[in-house]
Design a protein around this motif. Structure first.
Motif, short mmCIF file in Angstrom:
data_model
loop_
_atom_site.label_atom_id
_atom_site.label_comp_id
_atom_site.label_asym_id
_atom_site.label_seq_id
_atom_site.Cartn_x
_atom_site.Cartn_y
_atom_site.Cartn_z
N ILE A 124 39.71 24.86 -4.73
CA ILE A 124 39.91 26.24 -5.19
C ILE A 124 39.35 26.44 -6.60
O ILE A 124 38.93 27.55 -6.95
CB ILE A 124 41.42 26.61 -5.15
N LEU A 125 39.31 25.38 -7.40
CA LEU A 125 38.79 25.49 -8.76
C LEU A 125 37.29 25.74 -8.80
O LEU A 125 36.77 26.21 -9.80
CB LEU A 125 39.11 24.21 -9.54
N SER A 179 34.80 32.27 -9.98
CA SER A 179 33.65 33.17 -9.76
C SER A 179 33.84 34.07 -8.56
O SER A 179 32.87 34.54 -7.96
CB SER A 179 32.38 32.33 -9.59
N TYR A 180 35.10 34.32 -8.18
CA TYR A 180 35.39 35.14 -7.01
C TYR A 180 34.93 36.58 -7.23
O TYR A 180 35.41 37.26 -8.16
CB TYR A 180 36.89 35.11 -6.72
N PRO A 181 34.02 37.10 -6.40
CA PRO A 181 33.54 38.48 -6.59
C PRO A 181 34.52 39.49 -5.99
O PRO A 181 34.54 39.72 -4.78
CB PRO A 181 32.20 38.49 -5.83
N LEU A 182 35.30 40.11 -6.84
CA LEU A 182 36.35 41.01 -6.37
C LEU A 182 35.79 42.18 -5.56
O LEU A 182 36.31 42.50 -4.48
CB LEU A 182 37.14 41.56 -7.57
N LYS A 183 34.78 42.82 -6.05
CA LYS A 183 34.28 44.03 -5.39
C LYS A 183 33.69 43.74 -4.01
O LYS A 183 33.88 44.52 -3.08
CB LYS A 183 33.22 44.70 -6.27
N GLN A 184 32.99 42.62 -3.89
CA GLN A 184 32.36 42.31 -2.61
C GLN A 184 33.30 41.69 -1.59
O GLN A 184 33.17 41.93 -0.38
CB GLN A 184 31.17 41.36 -2.82
N GLY A 235 36.71 38.20 6.68
CA GLY A 235 37.22 37.22 5.73
C GLY A 235 36.10 36.43 5.08
O GLY A 235 35.17 35.99 5.77
N HIS A 236 36.16 36.25 3.77
CA HIS A 236 35.11 35.54 3.04
C HIS A 236 35.60 34.23 2.45
O HIS A 236 34.82 33.29 2.32
CB HIS A 236 34.57 36.42 1.90
N THR A 237 36.87 34.15 2.06
CA THR A 237 37.39 32.96 1.38
C THR A 237 38.80 32.66 1.86
O THR A 237 39.36 33.36 2.71
CB THR A 237 37.42 33.17 -0.15
#
Length: 463
Positions: free
Chosen positions: A55-56, A61-66, A398-400
């Motif tokens: 997870i680190l 760098s998790y892209p919130l908007k996308q 789902g992306h992550t």
């Protein structure tokens, strides 16, 4: 060309100069070596930490908007499926339904931190639940809890029986977690090489037969003993047919209507999957409608329809498992550990190949081991990736692993606040793998299938 004097003519001063030793101080070089050593050590430590906690590597760098909206929709969709499946698979595992909800929360939450797959949905799964249930019934059969000490009257202390089965299942889950974690540390992720696609397909198809047969008695509303081990499918069918005259017609009608409705919803989702923003949640619709009808018509009392029963609200405090049963459970725990890993890594590799990223088999073993081991202290049973939920989680955007985290929080909401609502709910290689798993049982079937696969690989390699 220099001429050296004979040894006997060497003077004392020359001997002294010949034995002189030079000591060179290079402080700058020493500092550079120290810095390089420290840098290499810190980078190695960082690599180990990031490998142990994937997870680190992606959360900062998790892209919130996308990604956020897709993960929210996906998490809710998977969470909605977790609820009815958790309740149903707990019955396959021979424990009260609420333990299926516990198993749909803790391991899913932990996998968010330790897993490397972005799309698989960890939680209860029919194959693993059925294997667990076989062990629970063997270690804590009804005959051990007969009120009068005999089997003649069939009066069983169900509360004591269920409590013992929970202890057995939780202890086995602890052992499964230890085995998977140790195999991961020993780099045994290569076992996935022998889990070929035909083998996995044959095994899962046979598992579907076992699950289907185990549900026939619930569909008909008949009471039969639970069988496990070789030829358990045959014995289960024989017991159902011997008691078919006592079929509960209302239970049968409810089961058939729900089955037809679910098939219809599945067909709609397949036909209009490009137009539908999310799949129609057929399972949760069935749960809500059937629970409402059962509660309104008091089917449990008026028509003898078996229901889920009491679901306590809230989470239970942690408890240390019963380690004394480990020796008798080790063979079963090892089989469950391997089967659970094989299912999870197979699904993880499929989604990783489709979306262009990689999964680490060894880390997946470690992640599953930690999920099972740590969760077992909170009254869960062994889990793995679910095929149906993973497909829903991936197809709904789902992306992550955030999607899995949100699904677990949805289950937590139900457990803490509204669990009582569900109380009225009515309850080749391919050929070798298939027939071995059907006739011998899932654990022996997997051993035979893997052995056959290894022999096939050796034979083809030699020739």
């Amino acid at each position: 060309m220099p001429v050296f004097p004979p040894l006997e003519h060497v003077t004392a001063s020359e001997e002294l100069s010949a034995t002189l030793m030079y000591h060179v101080e290079r402080p700058v070089l020493n500092e550079v070596i120290s810095l390089l050593f420290f840098r290499c050590s810190s980078e190695k430590a960082k690599s180990v930490v990031f490998g142990f906690l994937p997870i680190l590597t992606w959360l900062p760098s998790y892209p919130l908007k996308q990604y956020l909206f897709g993960d929210i929709v996906s998490g809710i969709s998977a969470g909605v499926m977790q609820l009815p499946q958790g309740l149903a698979y707990a019955m396959l595992a021979a424990v009260p339904p609420v333990f299926g909800l516990y198993s749909s929360f803790y391991p899913v939450l932990l996998y968010t931190f330790f897993g490397t797959s972005k799309h698989i949905s960890i939680g209860t799964f029919a194959v693993i639940s059925l294997m667990i249930g076989g062990v629970a019934v063997r270690e804590a059969p009804d005959s051990m809890f007969a009120v009068n000490g005999t089997n003649a009257s069939q009066i069983v202390d169900f509360e004591a029986r269920d409590a013992r089965r929970v202890e057995v299942v939780v202890a086995m889950t602890t052992l499964v977690g230890i085995i998977q974690f140790v195999l991961g540390l020993l780099r045994f992720g290569f076992l996935a090489i022998y889990l070929t696609e035909p083998l996995v397909r044959g095994f899962t198809t046979a598992a579907a037969v076992h699950v289907s047969v185990s549900q026939i008695k619930y569909l008909l509303g008949v009471h039969t003993a639970r069988f496990n081990g070789p030829l358990s499918v045959v014995y289960s069918l024989d017991a159902v047919f011997r008691n078919i005259a006592s079929t509960n017609v209302v239970t049968l009608i409810i089961g058939l209507v729900c089955t037809v409705f679910l098939y219809f919803i599945k067909d709609l989702n397949e036909r209009f999957k490009k137009k539908l923003p999310i799949p129609i949640p057929g399972e949760i619709i069935v749960v809500i409608v059937s629970t409402g009808i059962s509660y309104g018509m008091v089917m449990s009392e008026n028509y003898g329809v078996e229901v889920v029963g009491k679901i306590p609200t809230g989470l239970l405090p942690p408890k240390i498992p019963d380690f004394s049963v480990f020796p008798s459970l080790f063979p079963d725990a090892f089989a469950i550990a391997v089967v659970g890993f094989s299912i999870a890594i197979s699904l993880a590799k499929i989604f990783a190949l489709k979306h262009g990223y990689s999964v680490d088999g060894n880390q997946e073993l470690i992640a599953l081991g930690l999920c099972n081991f740590m969760s077992s202290f909170f009254h869960t049973f062994a889990v793995t990736a679910s095929m149906s939920r993973s497909l829903v989680q991936e197809s709904t955007g789902g992306h992550t692993e955030i999607a899995g985290l949100l699904a677990s929080l949805l289950v937590l909401l139900v457990v803490v606040a509204i669990g009582f609502v569900f109380q009225p709910l009515p309850t080749a290689i391919w050929l070798v793998s298939f027939f071995a798993s059907v006739l011998l049982g899932l654990d022996y079937g997997l051993v035979v299938a893997m052995g056959f696969a290894i022999l096939t690989v050796i034979y083809r390699t030699q020739w």
